[in-house]
Design a protein around this motif. Structure first.
Motif, short mmCIF file in Angstrom:
data_model
loop_
_atom_site.label_atom_id
_atom_site.label_comp_id
_atom_site.label_asym_id
_atom_site.label_seq_id
_atom_site.Cartn_x
_atom_site.Cartn_y
_atom_site.Cartn_z
N GLN A 1 4.33 0.55 -14.48
CA GLN A 1 4.41 1.87 -13.68
C GLN A 1 3.02 2.18 -12.93
OE1 GLN A 1 5.58 5.31 -15.84
NE2 GLN A 1 4.54 6.79 -14.37
N ALA A 2 1.85 1.90 -13.52
CA ALA A 2 0.72 2.23 -12.87
C ALA A 2 0.56 1.36 -11.60
CB ALA A 2 -0.54 1.73 -13.81
N MET A 3 0.79 -0.07 -11.92
CA MET A 3 0.72 -0.85 -10.74
C MET A 3 1.82 -0.40 -9.65
SD MET A 3 -1.34 -3.19 -11.22
CE MET A 3 -2.17 -3.92 -12.32
N ALA A 4 2.97 -0.05 -9.75
CA ALA A 4 3.68 0.60 -8.89
C ALA A 4 3.20 1.66 -8.03
CB ALA A 4 5.35 0.87 -9.60
N GLU A 5 2.51 2.55 -8.77
CA GLU A 5 1.92 3.62 -8.15
C GLU A 5 0.92 3.24 -7.27
OE1 GLU A 5 0.92 6.06 -11.50
OE2 GLU A 5 2.83 6.52 -11.77
N ILE A 6 0.36 2.35 -7.60
CA ILE A 6 -0.83 1.72 -6.74
C ILE A 6 -0.27 1.12 -5.36
CG2 ILE A 6 -2.55 -0.16 -6.42
CD1 ILE A 6 -3.20 0.32 -9.42
N TYR A 7 0.82 0.58 -5.64
CA TYR A 7 1.61 -0.11 -4.47
C TYR A 7 2.06 0.84 -3.62
CZ TYR A 7 5.76 -2.48 -2.39
OH TYR A 7 6.86 -2.75 -1.46
N LEU A 8 2.71 1.91 -4.10
CA LEU A 8 3.01 3.31 -3.45
C LEU A 8 1.73 3.90 -2.66
CD1 LEU A 8 5.82 4.82 -5.52
CD2 LEU A 8 6.06 3.43 -3.34
N GLY A 9 0.75 3.79 -3.37
CA GLY A 9 -0.59 4.59 -3.04
C GLY A 9 -0.85 3.62 -1.65
N ARG A 10 -0.91 2.46 -1.49
CA ARG A 10 -1.33 1.74 -0.48
C ARG A 10 -0.38 2.18 0.66
NH1 ARG A 10 -4.23 -3.31 -1.71
NH2 ARG A 10 -2.74 -4.37 -0.16
N GLN A 11 0.86 2.23 0.66
CA GLN A 11 1.55 2.81 1.64
C GLN A 11 1.24 3.98 1.93
OE1 GLN A 11 5.71 2.53 0.38
NE2 GLN A 11 5.93 0.28 0.09
N ILE A 12 0.98 4.82 1.09
CA ILE A 12 0.53 6.33 1.67
C ILE A 12 -0.77 6.13 2.64
CG2 ILE A 12 -0.45 8.58 0.72
CD1 ILE A 12 1.35 8.06 -1.67
N TYR A 13 -1.78 5.16 1.97
CA TYR A 13 -3.04 5.21 2.82
C TYR A 13 -2.77 4.61 4.32
CZ TYR A 13 -5.73 5.09 -1.55
OH TYR A 13 -6.66 5.29 -2.50
N ASN A 14 -1.80 3.72 4.19
CA ASN A 14 -1.22 3.42 5.69
C ASN A 14 -0.64 4.34 6.35
OD1 ASN A 14 0.30 1.75 7.75
ND2 ASN A 14 -1.01 0.05 6.79
N VAL A 15 0.14 4.85 5.71
CA VAL A 15 0.93 6.15 6.83
C VAL A 15 0.05 7.19 7.34
CG1 VAL A 15 2.95 7.86 6.60
CG2 VAL A 15 2.99 5.80 5.75
N VAL A 16 -0.90 7.53 6.29
CA VAL A 16 -1.86 8.75 6.53
C VAL A 16 -3.12 8.39 7.48
CG1 VAL A 16 -3.15 10.62 5.82
CG2 VAL A 16 -1.11 10.11 4.79
N ALA A 17 -3.60 7.30 6.92
CA ALA A 17 -5.03 7.04 7.51
C ALA A 17 -5.22 6.07 8.47
CB ALA A 17 -5.95 6.59 6.19
N CYS A 18 -4.21 5.43 8.72
CA CYS A 18 -4.14 4.32 9.91
C CYS A 18 -3.68 4.60 11.09
CB CYS A 18 -3.49 2.88 9.38
SG CYS A 18 -4.44 2.43 8.02
N GLU A 19 -3.92 4.09 12.14
CA GLU A 19 -3.25 4.41 13.52
C GLU A 19 -3.06 2.95 14.23
OE1 GLU A 19 -1.73 6.66 14.71
OE2 GLU A 19 -1.89 8.17 13.40
#
Lengths: 166, 630
Positions: free
Chosen positions: B521-539
């Motif tokens: 579960q912790a790793m899955a959360e990191i996986y989703l966290g990387r997606q969140i970074y990409n959606v919010v912080a990248c352009e």
């Protein structure tokens, strides 16, 4: 020595032991296998603790195959022989029950509240689903999935790679 | 000695008041329990979070009495003034230092509250006043709570008793609100008749007693539901500030978000943490060259695979995707003796053992199966694709399916050409031509990356058409994270990932992996966290997580000349059974959406499987006719 006492008539009882027919089940392993094949998984595992003969018979693939088929909804009439060989290749019926069917049945039994749509479709574990999960398990056991395990040294195919001898 | 004194004082003065007896009783218990250990801070209260010196206890108790009197008498304040006051110049004191807190409040109550002009928020007025009433500077540790205006009568013991269960049920209900939610929140404040107790253990009767009855003008009461709403508002305000390029304001709000997030628990805290960090990256480093998760670089490809595998194990979304896609492919392959599957995202190849087994057991015997796997370049030249191929070949050998494999390394799917995918047929030598080879193309969560570069998706869809597949299975996230405006993307992503994290928390772990369930579960959360970074912080080209909704994908596919193939009821049944096994069917829902299947958490679909074929292709249409008739 286990005895099966067959029902006997009242009149013969005063004849004593001569009137009773004894049928030691342990003398007939095939019959034992038939009987054990009608149990559910947990009982069968418990039965395997009785004696060495029962343990050996209880590990027969045929017995576990009967148990699996009894507890699983076979969807379409698949080629039975084909299923047997595939399951044997993937690890056997006993393993199939232990890893896929048993836990699934436990989980389904534990679910008390189900939506109306779920209950009809999911009351039985289907054989195809169990086999799919089983194949994934077998694949993962081949080693090296996700880099969590070592490279499987079992294969001698490394010999096919060219060796630099310079 | 002192305790008896304060008991007497408490009992005497509070006879007319409310929870005084209760307070006295509590103090009595504490007094009995705490003999001779008070040479400084009272330990029992310290355990609750309140630092009160034992020597000051009597004074504090008396001042609390006065406070209650003072509050009871100023019940004349009307709602609007109170709310306006709260809105702009609430000052917050830390109640953990209880004696100072009481002193401060008393002094403020005794002096008429001035209502100064709100200190102008840093440059932009608009975002703050529009969205919510978060005061600009919060220096204290406690989060902002609200108080409401009861009917002025002192709190009866019955009320205080009722407060306890209410506090303990202040659940982490994740109220995602749009910006229009603000009026509802204000109304609910006014309507509530009782006080919310702070989220520390509900036995903190002191706060309850002190803040009973009427209009306290400065309050520090923490309620996790309120804090949750505040948290969402803060996130939205920050996003809006970022959209308006108001980076100073955004930076200030981001700090508050982390404070607010700390008061939450479980899924909310994690989601807020990831979003806050992504926002911070966006604010402080507008063009991160190679930020974490901003683009799947070569170095992170192995890490990506590992996280993807944990995500596969910890929740059923990927399993659902594999099972439904396999079912569609199996049905499309019915009757053919030579089949070829092209997988756009090979990774660990977890989808294919099940298909191999199903083909081995199908009626008429297994076909001859060819698999082409596409993967990203690996950092250390290790041939991960080839290893996966070997493993699948071993499995296929044991179940006696004729299997051939080919792996392609491609940094982007747009680099592929049709001849690459079809090529080996030519150099296969004496392959008899009487058996046509049918092709299926499978893409699990891969197509959305192509939207980052203009024209890439069209090229890939053209390549797919050129291969003339009998079926194309597409699985994508069901969300719109590709809107033009940053704020829209942010809002959508907040909804989507909150639901995802909720489902990770709420779904039961699969039976076989209970012991490593937490790890997964912790790793899955990191996986989703990387997606969140990409959606919010990248352009731009780096923002590869450009998810789109099912209707959007439908429109794209039909525009490029694909027809929808309805996914049959077998797939639906299998998916339902799978969900029942792996999560007990608690929150997951499989739904059918006009021929496509979606899996969601409660009412929100999160992932969608669809199947397509090239429109007007004689081979594929005849194949689908055969499938329909068999």
């Amino acid at each position: 020595m286990m005895m099966l006492l067959l029902p006997h008539r009242e009149e013969e009882e005063e004849g004593g032991a001569a009137g009773r027919r004894r049928f030691p089940i342990n003398d007939n392993a095939d019959l034992l296998a038939e009987v054990l094949g009608r149990l559910d998984g947990r009982s069968l595992a418990v039965a395997g603790c009785v004696c060495r003969l029962w343990s050996a018979v209880g590990r027969r693939e045929a017995v576990w195959e009967a148990v699996c088929h009894r507890h699983v909804a076979v969807g379409r009439a698949g080629a039975a022989g084909g299923t047997r060989s595939v399951v044997a290749a993937l690890g056997g019926y006993r393993r199939l029950y232990r890893l896929c069917i048993g836990p699934a049945l436990d989980r389904l039994a534990g679910v008390r509240r189900q939506g109306p749509a779920v209950s009809s479709a999911a009351r039985h574990v289907s054989l195809s689903l169990a086999l799919s999960l089983f194949s994934i398990d077998c694949y993962e056991r081949l080693g090296g999935v996700g880099g969590r395990q070592q490279q499987p040294p079992a294969s001698l195919l490394f010999l096919c790679k060219p060796v630099d001898v310079s | 000695m002192k305790r008896e004194h304060q008991e007497a004082a408490a009992g005497g003065d509070r006879r007319g008041g409310g929870g005084g007896n209760w307070y006295a009783a509590a103090e009595q218990e504490k007094g009995k329990a705490l003999m001779g250990t008070d040479d400084g801070v009272d330990e029992l209260l310290a355990a609750l979070g309140y630092k009160v010196r034992s020597s000051d206890m009597a004074d504090v108790a008396q001042k609390l009495e006065q406070l209650e009197m003072a509050m009871g008498s100023s019940a004349a304040a009307n709602d609007d003034a109170l709310l306006a006051h709260l809105a702009f110049d609430t000052v917050h004191y830390n109640p953990s230092d209880l004696s100072n807190w009481v002193d401060n409040i008393l002094s403020e109550l005794n002096a008429p509250p001035p209502l100064p002009q709100p200190p102008p928020p840093p440059p932009a007025d608009d975002p703050l006043s529009l969205q919510f009433d978060l005061p600009p500077a919060v220096t204290e540790q406690y989060t902002i709570g609200t108080v409401d205006l009861p009917d002025g009568s002192p709190c009866k013991p019955a009320d205080v008793d009722e407060l306890q269960p209410e506090a303990s049920t202040a659940s982490s209900g994740w109220l995602i609100s749009q910006s229009g939610h603000q009026p509802e929140v204000a109304k609910s404040l006014r309507d509530r008749k009782r006080l919310k107790v702070c989220s520390s253990p509900p036995s903190s009767t002191i706060t309850a007693d002190a803040a009973t009855a009427a209009a306290a003008q400065q309050v520090v009461i923490v309620d996790s539901q309120e804090a949750g709403i505040r948290l969402v508002h803060a996130l939205m305000a920050c996003a809006e500030a970022v959209q308006k390029e108001n980076l100073k304001a955004a930076g200030a709000i981001v700090k508050q978000i982390s404070v607010l997030a700390a008061s939450q628990g479980g899924a909310m805290r994690k989601v807020a943490g990831y979003f806050a960090e992504a926002l911070a990256r966006r604010i402080y480093r507008p063009q991160p060259p190679r930020g974490m998760g901003c683009s799947s670089t070569v170095e992170s490809a192995a890490l990506d695979d590992m996280l993807h595998h944990h995500f596969y194990e910890s929740c059923p979304y990927l399993k659902f995707a594999h099972f439904t896609a396999n079912q569609a492919i199996l049905e499309a392959f019915a009757g053919f003796r030579r089949v070829h599957v092209v997988d756009f995202g090979m990774r660990q190849g977890l989808q294919w053992p099940a298909l191999l087994q199903a083909l081995a057991l199908r009626q008429g015997g297994p076909p001859s199966f060819r698999l082409t796997g596409i993967g990203p370049p690996q950092p250390d030249n290790s041939d991960a694709l080839q290893e996966v191929g070997w493993k699948l070949a071993q499995l296929a050998k044991t179940i006696r399916v004729d299997f051939r494999y080919r792996g392609f390394v491609a940094a982007s799917l747009a680099d592929l050409d049709p001849y690459m995918l079809l090529g080996p047929e030519a150099d296969g030598g004496g392959v008899e031509d009487d058996e046509p080879e049918v092709v299926a193309v499978n893409s699990i969560l891969e197509l959305h990356r192509l939207l980052a570069r203009p024209g890439a998706l069209e090229k890939v869809l053209g390549t797919i058409r050129a291969v003339r597949p009998v079926i194309v299975t597409v699985v994508e996230q069901e969300a719109n994270h590709n809107g033009r405006a940053f704020l829209d993307r942010f809002t959508e992503a907040l909804h989507y990932y909150s639901t995802m994290f909720d489902s990770l928390e709420g779904g039961a772990s699969p039976p076989a992996a209970v012991e490593v369930g937490g790890h997964d579960q912790a790793m899955a959360e990191i996986y989703l966290g990387r997606q969140i970074y990409n959606v919010v912080a990248c352009e731009g080209a780096e923002r590869t997580e450009r998810h789109e909704t099912l209707p959007q994908w439908r429109a794209r596919m039909s525009r490029t000349g694909f027809d929808s193939v309805p996914i049959g009821s077998n797939a639906f049944k299998q998916a339902s059974m799978l969900l029942a096994l792996f999560s007990g069917g608690e929150g997951y829902r499989v739904e059918e959406n006009d021929g496509c299947l979606t899996l969601g958490w409660h009412t929100r679909p999160l992932i969608a499987t669809s199947a397509w074929r090239a429109a007007g292709d004689p081979l594929s249409t005849s194949a689908s006719c055969r499938t329909a008739s068999s």
